[in-house]
Design an enzyme around this catalytic site. Structure first.
Site, short mmCIF file in Angstrom:
data_model
loop_
_atom_site.label_atom_id
_atom_site.label_comp_id
_atom_site.label_asym_id
_atom_site.label_seq_id
_atom_site.Cartn_x
_atom_site.Cartn_y
_atom_site.Cartn_z
N ASP A 1 -38.74 -38.25 13.60
CA ASP A 1 -38.51 -37.04 14.07
C ASP A 1 -36.86 -36.89 13.84
O ASP A 1 -36.23 -37.51 14.85
CB ASP A 1 -38.95 -36.64 15.47
N SER B 1 -41.81 -28.83 20.72
CA SER B 1 -40.51 -29.06 20.85
C SER B 1 -39.94 -28.47 22.10
O SER B 1 -40.16 -28.89 23.15
CB SER B 1 -40.06 -28.55 19.37
N HIS C 1 -40.58 -33.84 12.36
CA HIS C 1 -40.88 -32.76 13.38
C HIS C 1 -41.93 -31.69 13.05
O HIS C 1 -41.37 -30.61 12.74
CB HIS C 1 -39.30 -32.38 13.65
#
Length: 252
Positions: free
Chosen positions: A199, A128, A232
């Site tokens: 995501d 991320s 995610h």
């Protein structure tokens, strides 16, 4: 003003403020030490959680360094303070880039790698926001300097970005194409990007756009993997593929 003088404990000093980084966690190699990778966590996380995951990977010859980002107010969270590698007000190609924060974190990572023995292969990976710093570091390596113009001090052999995006994507192509040496470095650096199709935090198309921006800038040794039905977070199959990708590129 010099980012190259920052240390693991004191953070990176800038003209405007001192950035205090959190605790760094180290996973020592279980076999012969052949490579060192700095791995960067995502927004609000810390180095400990990734150190625990990386310790269990079948990569006995890699030393993992897992730093913790500074705690700062984050615009995308309404100013709530949490661990973040740089300030981000919104995930948008039109939003302003926090060059000071990007450079400070990239310098912190490079400083962690700069004390490794000369024969050790060096890499950066992240998840991320950590992946964003890994990709930004790749562009600094190619250019041979940070965004502020100070020299980039280490030679990178691999970059991994999971669920991330490329900061400063709008300008990277011009910066790389303007230098033969930058183009050579960009073409030689192996990069693995992966993204979950579902995501909900960093949309899949951000990963795709980052891949295309890097490719257009001359990063030719780059792969982009999509994981169907994944959000995610990482899954064991993905980490297995990270291991399989790393082994030949680092000569392990």
């Amino acid at each position: 003003m010099s980012y190259s003088n920052s240390s693991m404990g004191s953070g990176s000093r800038t003209a405007r403020r001192t950035i205090e980084f959190g605790r760094t966690y180290v996973v020592k190699p279980k076999g012969k030490h052949q490579a060192t990778i700095v791995w960067l966590h995502g927004l609000g996380d810390n180095g400990s959680s990734w150190a625990q995951l990386l310790e269990n990977l079948p990569l006995p010859n890699i030393k993992w360094i897992c730093p913790t980002a500074p705690t700062r107010p984050v615009g995308i969270l309404g100013g709530f303070p949490c661990t973040a590698w740089f300030e981000v007000g919104e995930l948008s190609e039109d939003g302003p880039d926090d060059f000071e924060g990007l450079d400070a974190s990239a310098a912190h990572v490079a400083n962690l790698l700069s004390t490794e023995p000369a024969d050790i292969k060096l890499g950066i990976g992240g998840f991320s926001m950590g992946a964003a710093i890994a990709l930004y570091s790749a562009t600094c390596f190619a250019q041979g300097k940070y965004g502020n113009g100070y020299p980039y001090p280490v030679y990178l052999r691999a970059i991994i970005g999971l669920r991330g995006w490329l900061p400063c994507a709008r300008s990277v192509r011009n910066k790389i194409e303007g230098s033969h040496e930058a183009a050579r470095r960009a073409a030689s650096l192996p990069i693995l990007l992966s993204h979950g199709q579902c995501d909900e935090v960093v949309p899949h198309n951000y990963g795709e756009r980052s891949y295309h921006a890097l490719s257009l800038a001359g990063f030719r040794n780059i792969a982009f993997k999509t994981y169907e039905g994944i959000g995610h977070y990482t899954v064991p199959k993905e980490m297995d593929e990270v291991c399989n990708w790393l082994n030949p590129r680092l000569g392990l």
